[in-house]
Scaffold this motif. Structure first.
Motif, PDB file in Angstrom:
ATOM      1  N   ARG A   1       0.856  -1.193   0.000  1.00  0.00           N
ATOM      2  CA  ARG A   1       0.000   0.000   0.000  1.00  0.00           C
ATOM      3  C   ARG A   1       0.883   1.231   0.000  1.00  0.00           C
ATOM      4  O   ARG A   1       1.844   1.302   0.764  1.00  0.00           O
ATOM      5  CB  ARG A   1      -0.903  -0.003   1.223  1.00  0.00           C
ATOM      6  N   PHE A   2       0.534   2.208  -0.838  1.00  0.00           N
ATOM      7  CA  PHE A   2       1.360   3.403  -0.917  1.00  0.00           C
ATOM      8  C   PHE A   2       1.085   4.330   0.249  1.00  0.00           C
ATOM      9  O   PHE A   2       2.000   4.774   0.938  1.00  0.00           O
ATOM     10  CB  PHE A   2       1.121   4.128  -2.238  1.00  0.00           C
ATOM     11  N   SER A   3      -0.185   4.637   0.483  1.00  0.00           N
ATOM     12  CA  SER A   3      -0.541   5.569   1.551  1.00  0.00           C
ATOM     13  C   SER A   3      -1.911   5.175   2.084  1.00  0.00           C
ATOM     14  O   SER A   3      -2.919   5.769   1.717  1.00  0.00           O
ATOM     15  CB  SER A   3      -0.549   6.987   0.998  1.00  0.00           C
ATOM     16  N   PRO A   4      -1.953   4.135   2.945  1.00  0.00           N
ATOM     17  CA  PRO A   4      -3.240   3.571   3.366  1.00  0.00           C
ATOM     18  C   PRO A   4      -4.181   4.589   4.007  1.00  0.00           C
ATOM     19  O   PRO A   4      -5.398   4.451   3.898  1.00  0.00           O
ATOM     20  CB  PRO A   4      -2.855   2.479   4.370  1.00  0.00           C
ATOM     21  N   ASN A   5      -3.629   5.614   4.644  1.00  0.00           N
ATOM     22  CA  ASN A   5      -4.492   6.610   5.275  1.00  0.00           C
ATOM     23  C   ASN A   5      -5.298   7.401   4.267  1.00  0.00           C
ATOM     24  O   ASN A   5      -6.439   7.769   4.506  1.00  0.00           O
ATOM     25  CB  ASN A   5      -3.638   7.626   6.056  1.00  0.00           C
ATOM     26  N   ILE A   6      -4.643   7.704   3.142  1.00  0.00           N
ATOM     27  CA  ILE A   6      -5.275   8.603   2.187  1.00  0.00           C
ATOM     28  C   ILE A   6      -6.042   7.824   1.127  1.00  0.00           C
ATOM     29  O   ILE A   6      -7.184   8.119   0.811  1.00  0.00           O
ATOM     30  CB  ILE A   6      -4.209   9.512   1.527  1.00  0.00           C
TER      31      ILE A   6
END
Lengths: 309, 206
Positions: A206-211
């Motif tokens: 995942r590159f940026s799971p939050n976004i």
């Protein structure tokens, strides 16, 4: 239109037909619930692509005025999606009314009449000063700075940034200017499509799971590289040499990534999954145009600075 | 002719405010029902009507206050002809049956749409319900009461303004409810209000 454009349009239609066939085959092969849901979403996306290609392709063939009006409507819908999710207060009412019915139309008239000087400052200077000024009349000072910023950002993203796509048609580069718009839209949208496909096939990290929980590093790299390759091969649509086209499409792809991320971050902040519902399988207009918001102004200025006479 | 005006009105409302429907707790049905919704702007009635699918819309009559919708011939035309509204008196005389016109619609097997807050609040919050909904529920115990939450309406056209901001409005339809045996008026009205408020939690308008 040039012969190159005919080839491009033909290729897109062949690609969509192939996608439709693959989608139909997958539909029969999907067994478990998760696979069925994924294939249904894929097929909904493909159906929407047909509609989007017909509308956008039709507008470009009908000329620059129709294309500008189409983008004005898209901006209107995107601004509406922005304000449907973003909380506003009673004191913002007049500023919102002016955003939709005064600022947006005037800005697109400036695009249509090719008044570059005022086009580039009307929203970021005048609308930015006038709208908070108008909001003071209501006398509500609570969160005034944050509220003003939301009004300004709504216009910046959905109207000012997006309008740089049709504004490409005012550039005199020696090639038909509507092809520049076609080039931008193809590279940005293919980048999104390739990211989706590569992510589904190979996505692990995942590159940026939050976004953006569904975006994988493999998808971004593979999708970006594929889009740059296509962008390079499409250099006959543009005033660029193949090498320049590779550079410019890299800029478009990277800006597109960040456009998607910034719009996703705002969406997460507002606790929403999609911006809207009008495009089946994709969400809202802003879900489809998020990459354009960042890519269009950069592409516009690179082309205007280095490739116009 | 009227049918055409009706369709144009629905189309106009859809373009302006979206008027989208979100069936959370029940599905569209032509059975007679009592729909009740929160009240945010002049657009409420048309927004719900536009959000209903045509076969349901055809059989649904909104209830409108005659002291507003009955005052000019244009308002009367929009209300009675275009929206098939039933006009009722908000301040009925003694010994009259204010719910009579509504009851007749339900006895015909048709549905009604009411706004139990009576008048809209200027803050956008759902205020205490008036007792009409309770009397209807007691009079028609076998009819489903459907709560509706209309989001964004007070932001589209706030009280005291004539400027429409074209934010999308969604009508959320909740789970059907009925009067429980022995339920008191105040408790029932609270429960009905809570059902509407619960549907609205998490929307952008406060």
């Amino acid at each position: 239109m040039t012969a190159t454009f005919t080839y491009v349009l033909g290729s897109i239609l062949i690609l969509l037909t192939a996608a439709t066939l693959i989608g139909t085959v997958l539909q029969y092969r999907a067994k478990d619930a998760k696979a069925i849901a994924t294939v249904e979403n894929l097929n909904a996306r493909i159906r929407s692509w047909w509609i989007m290609v017909v509308i956008f392709g039709g507008a470009v063939l009908l000329g620059s005025t129709v294309t500008t009006v189409l983008f004005a409507l898209l901006s209107f819908m995107a601004l509406r999606e922005f304000w449907t999710l973003t909380p506003s207060k009673r004191g913002d009412h007049l500023a919102l009314f002016l955003s939709f019915f005064i600022v947006l139309p005037i800005h697109y008239i400036l695009v249509g009449t090719e008044w570059y000087g005022l086009f580039s400052i009307f929203i970021p200077v005048y609308a930015f000063l006038i709208l908070p000024a108008v909001a003071t009349i209501a006398g509500d000072t609570s969160e005034f700075l944050a509220r003003s910023a939301k009004v300004q950002w709504g216009l910046m993203l959905t109207v000012y940034a997006i309008s740089h796509a049709p504004a490409l048609m005012m550039l005199d580069t020696g090639t038909p200017s509507s092809l520049l718009l076609v080039y931008l839209v193809i590279v940005v949208q293919l980048s999104d499509v390739f990211q989706y496909v590569w992510g589904k096939l190979l996505g692990k990290r995942r590159f940026s799971p939050n976004i953006s929980p569904s975006k994988a590093v493999e998808g971004l790299v593979g999708g970006g590289a594929s889009a740059v390759l296509i962008g390079t091969l499409l250099y006959p649509l543009t005033p660029f040499s193949p090498l320049q086209a590779a550079g410019v499409s890299t800029v478009i792809v990277v800006a597109g990534f960040f456009g998607g991320f910034v719009l996703s971050a705002i969406k997460r902040d507002l606790k929403a999954k999609d911006w809207g519902y009008v495009i089946e399988g994709h969400g809202g207009v802003l879900d489809r145009l998020d990459s354009i918001t960042f890519a269009a102004p950069l592409f516009f200025h690179i082309t205007r600075y280095w490739f116009t006479g | 002719m009227i049918a055409l005006v009706r369709r144009l009105l629905v189309l106009l409302v859809r373009i302006l405010v979206g008027a989208r429907s979100d069936w959370r707790g029940c599905a569209p049905d032509t059975r007679r029902r009592i729909y009740f919704a929160n009240h945010g702007s002049h657009f409420d009635t048309v927004a719900v009507m536009a959000a209903l699918p045509w076969p349901v819309r055809r059989l649904t009559h909104p209830i409108a206050a005659s002291d507003y919708w009955g005052t000019t011939s244009f308002r009367k035309f929009i209300a009675e002809k275009c929206l098939r509204a039933v006009l009722v008196d908000r301040k009925p005389r003694v010994h009259s049956d204010p719910l009579g016109p509504l009851a007749r619609v339900l006895e015909d097997g048709r549905s009604i749409l009411i706004f139990p807050e009576g008048t809209r609040s200027s803050t956008g919050e759902v205020v205490t319900f008036r007792s009409g909904l309770f009397h209807l529920a007691r009079r028609f115990p076998d009819v489903d009461l459907i709560p509706i939450y209309l989001d964004n309406l007070s932001r589209i056209l706030p009280k005291g303004s004539w400027l429409i901001v074209p934010i999308t409005c969604t009508a959320r339809f909740g789970t059907p409810m009925r009067l429980m045996p022995g339920e008191e008026k105040a408790a029932f009205l609270d429960r009905a209000r809570e059902a509407v408020v619960a549907l609205g939690n998490g929307s952008a308008s406060q």
